[in-house]
Design a protein around this motif. Structure first.
Motif, PDB file in Angstrom:
ATOM      1  N   GLY B  33       0.456  -1.090   0.276  1.00  0.00           N
ATOM      2  CA  GLY B  33      -0.212   0.265  -0.366  1.00  0.00           C
ATOM      3  C   GLY B  33       1.216   1.461  -0.401  1.00  0.00           C
ATOM      4  N   PRO B  34       0.597   2.320   0.313  1.00  0.00           N
ATOM      5  CA  PRO B  34       0.875   3.532   0.239  1.00  0.00           C
ATOM      6  C   PRO B  34       1.953   3.601   1.254  1.00  0.00           C
ATOM      7  CG  PRO B  34      -1.010   3.775  -0.346  1.00  0.00           C
ATOM      8  CD  PRO B  34      -0.840   2.401   0.033  1.00  0.00           C
ATOM      9  N   LEU B  39       7.492   3.401   2.900  1.00  0.00           N
ATOM     10  CA  LEU B  39       8.889   3.468   3.612  1.00  0.00           C
ATOM     11  C   LEU B  39       9.803   2.712   2.716  1.00  0.00           C
ATOM     12  CD1 LEU B  39       7.200   0.941   6.335  1.00  0.00           C
ATOM     13  CD2 LEU B  39       8.637   3.331   6.826  1.00  0.00           C
ATOM     14  N   ALA B  40       9.306   2.888   1.678  1.00  0.00           N
ATOM     15  CA  ALA B  40      10.459   2.111   0.490  1.00  0.00           C
ATOM     16  C   ALA B  40      11.619   2.965   0.179  1.00  0.00           C
ATOM     17  CB  ALA B  40      10.543   1.701  -1.005  1.00  0.00           C
ATOM     18  N   ALA B  41      10.475   4.350   0.311  1.00  0.00           N
ATOM     19  CA  ALA B  41      10.342   5.638  -1.007  1.00  0.00           C
ATOM     20  C   ALA B  41      12.145   6.302  -0.194  1.00  0.00           C
ATOM     21  CB  ALA B  41      10.211   6.897  -1.111  1.00  0.00           C
ATOM     22  N   THR B  42      11.431   6.493   1.325  1.00  0.00           N
ATOM     23  CA  THR B  42      12.873   6.723   2.331  1.00  0.00           C
ATOM     24  C   THR B  42      14.339   5.753   2.482  1.00  0.00           C
ATOM     25  OG1 THR B  42      11.887   5.134   4.445  1.00  0.00           O
ATOM     26  CG2 THR B  42      11.159   7.428   4.085  1.00  0.00           C
ATOM     27  N   ALA B  43      13.730   5.035   1.960  1.00  0.00           N
ATOM     28  CA  ALA B  43      15.280   3.221   1.938  1.00  0.00           C
ATOM     29  C   ALA B  43      16.519   3.570   0.555  1.00  0.00           C
ATOM     30  CB  ALA B  43      14.924   2.157   1.828  1.00  0.00           C
ATOM     31  N   LEU B  44      15.572   4.216  -0.484  1.00  0.00           N
ATOM     32  CA  LEU B  44      16.433   5.175  -1.838  1.00  0.00           C
ATOM     33  C   LEU B  44      17.390   5.541  -1.305  1.00  0.00           C
ATOM     34  CD1 LEU B  44      13.492   6.022  -3.908  1.00  0.00           C
ATOM     35  CD2 LEU B  44      14.684   3.672  -4.227  1.00  0.00           C
ATOM     36  N   PRO B  45      18.867   5.095  -2.583  1.00  0.00           N
ATOM     37  CA  PRO B  45      20.024   6.537  -1.695  1.00  0.00           C
ATOM     38  C   PRO B  45      19.503   7.224  -2.273  1.00  0.00           C
ATOM     39  CG  PRO B  45      19.778   4.185  -3.635  1.00  0.00           C
ATOM     40  CD  PRO B  45      18.089   4.356  -3.145  1.00  0.00           C
ATOM     41  N   GLU B 138      -6.402  11.471   1.355  1.00  0.00           N
ATOM     42  CA  GLU B 138      -6.245  11.808   2.263  1.00  0.00           C
ATOM     43  C   GLU B 138      -6.981  11.265   3.556  1.00  0.00           C
ATOM     44  OE1 GLU B 138     -11.034  14.896   3.075  1.00  0.00           O
ATOM     45  OE2 GLU B 138     -10.427  13.732   0.852  1.00  0.00           O
ATOM     46  N   TYR B 139      -7.180   9.871   3.472  1.00  0.00           N
ATOM     47  CA  TYR B 139      -7.639   8.806   4.085  1.00  0.00           C
ATOM     48  C   TYR B 139      -6.422   7.620   4.386  1.00  0.00           C
ATOM     49  CZ  TYR B 139     -11.453  11.775   4.329  1.00  0.00           C
ATOM     50  OH  TYR B 139     -12.483  12.355   4.280  1.00  0.00           O
ATOM     51  N   GLY B 140      -6.503   6.715   4.847  1.00  0.00           N
ATOM     52  CA  GLY B 140      -6.093   5.125   4.891  1.00  0.00           C
ATOM     53  C   GLY B 140      -5.220   5.574   6.223  1.00  0.00           C
ATOM     54  N   THR B 141      -4.235   4.222   5.573  1.00  0.00           N
ATOM     55  CA  THR B 141      -2.756   4.451   6.843  1.00  0.00           C
ATOM     56  C   THR B 141      -1.363   5.695   6.680  1.00  0.00           C
ATOM     57  OG1 THR B 141      -3.213   2.178   6.627  1.00  0.00           O
ATOM     58  CG2 THR B 141      -1.563   2.673   7.668  1.00  0.00           C
ATOM     59  N   ALA B 142      -1.375   5.741   5.360  1.00  0.00           N
ATOM     60  CA  ALA B 142      -0.175   7.357   5.044  1.00  0.00           C
ATOM     61  C   ALA B 142      -0.878   7.877   5.974  1.00  0.00           C
ATOM     62  CB  ALA B 142      -0.208   6.651   3.688  1.00  0.00           C
ATOM     63  N   ALA B 143      -2.554   8.185   5.030  1.00  0.00           N
ATOM     64  CA  ALA B 143      -2.687   9.859   5.740  1.00  0.00           C
ATOM     65  C   ALA B 143      -2.893   9.789   7.623  1.00  0.00           C
ATOM     66  CB  ALA B 143      -4.229   9.995   5.251  1.00  0.00           C
ATOM     67  N   PHE B 146       0.961  10.362   8.973  1.00  0.00           N
ATOM     68  CA  PHE B 146       1.444  11.483   8.928  1.00  0.00           C
ATOM     69  C   PHE B 146       0.479  12.497   9.991  1.00  0.00           C
ATOM     70  CE2 PHE B 146       2.110  11.517   4.622  1.00  0.00           C
ATOM     71  CZ  PHE B 146       3.346  10.759   4.506  1.00  0.00           C
ATOM     72  N   ALA B 147      -0.316  12.094  10.549  1.00  0.00           N
ATOM     73  CA  ALA B 147      -1.083  12.519  11.742  1.00  0.00           C
ATOM     74  C   ALA B 147      -0.538  12.534  12.616  1.00  0.00           C
ATOM     75  CB  ALA B 147      -2.765  12.368  11.615  1.00  0.00           C
ATOM     76  N   VAL B 148      -0.419  10.911  13.182  1.00  0.00           N
ATOM     77  CA  VAL B 148      -0.026  10.541  14.388  1.00  0.00           C
ATOM     78  C   VAL B 148       1.250  11.246  14.448  1.00  0.00           C
ATOM     79  CG1 VAL B 148       1.541   8.235  15.348  1.00  0.00           C
ATOM     80  CG2 VAL B 148      -1.300   8.394  14.463  1.00  0.00           C
TER      81      VAL B 148
END
Lengths: 74, 167
Positions: B33-34, B39-45, B138-143, B146-148
């Protein structure tokens, strides 16, 4: 894991919280399902029995879980 | 985009999607999911995704904890307590099989990230493009993650676009 008794569910006035709970419960159910199927096969259940218990066909049970069960056995 | 840049871009995309799939499986999910793309994006070199988060005051290492907290809090809301740090799921052990599949929302994030990467000079997908695209959800785990983290998604998108050099 611990389940509280008679915990009130998120109310309809907060669908976002209720839907987040659905997502989290699906994840938890997936884990429980995978672990339970692995245990059943380890105890000698057939895929037909696993399928019957889950309400799916033996073929569907095998297709969904066989590689995971094999991998868990190592 | 020249041939060398195009090959580099393909390599980045492969790294991103392979890592997202691994993140999903370690999270007990068959399809990313997003949140797994993030998480994968933050691991890109290239480091741009992590820097975009830092621009809005978030330690990138806290993203994973925030995602777990989203699920743990949601389960707590229905009276289920799970061990801390699992989010209620357990890693899949089996190998990923077949073609890459992801949730419709992850596809949307990936497609928008690629579109943003084309308006960047020099062109090419970077982690911050994924962050910028994910910040629009706007919704879902990623959103909820970010709120957390106390992140304003609009500010994060701006920070990610600035980090990626989106014109």
């Amino acid at each position: 894991m611990r389940v509280a008794e008679m915990h009130p569910l998120p109310g309809p006035e907060d669908p976002e919280a209720a839907l987040a709970a659905v997502v989290a419960l699906r994840r938890l159910a997936g884990r429980l399902e995978s672990e339970a199927v692995g245990e059943a096969i380890a105890q000698g259940w057939t895929w037909a029995q696993v399928g019957e218990a889950l309400g799916i066909s033996a073929q569907a049970a095998h297709k969904k879980f066989a590689s995971e069960v094999r991998a868990r056995r190592g | 985009m020249g041939l060398v840049a195009a090959v580099r871009d393909m390599r980045t995309i492969k790294q991103l999607l392979t890592r997202a799939e691994a993140e999903a499986r370690s999270d007990g999910q068959e399809t990313p999911g997003p949140e797994h793309l993030l998480l994968a994006a933050t691991a890109l070199p290239d480091g741009t995704a992590a820097r975009a988060l830092e621009r809005v005051g978030v330690d990138p290492g806290r993203l994973r904890t925030a995602i777990e907290a989203v699920h743990e809090d949601a389960l707590a809301s229905v009276g289920i307590e799970v061990e801390h740090g699992s989010g209620g799921a357990a890693a899949l052990h089996g190998p990923a099989t077949g073609a890459f599949r992801s949730t419709p929302q992850a596809q949307q994030v990936f497609q928008e990230a690629v579109a943003l990467s084309k308006s960047t000079e020099p062109a090419g997908l970077r982690g911050a493009h994924v962050v910028a695209a994910a910040a629009r959800l706007e919704y879902g785990t990623a959103a909820r993650a970010f709120a957390v983290l106390g992140v304003d998604r609009g500010r994060l998108r701006e920070a990610a676009c600035a980090e990626a050099g989106v014109g």
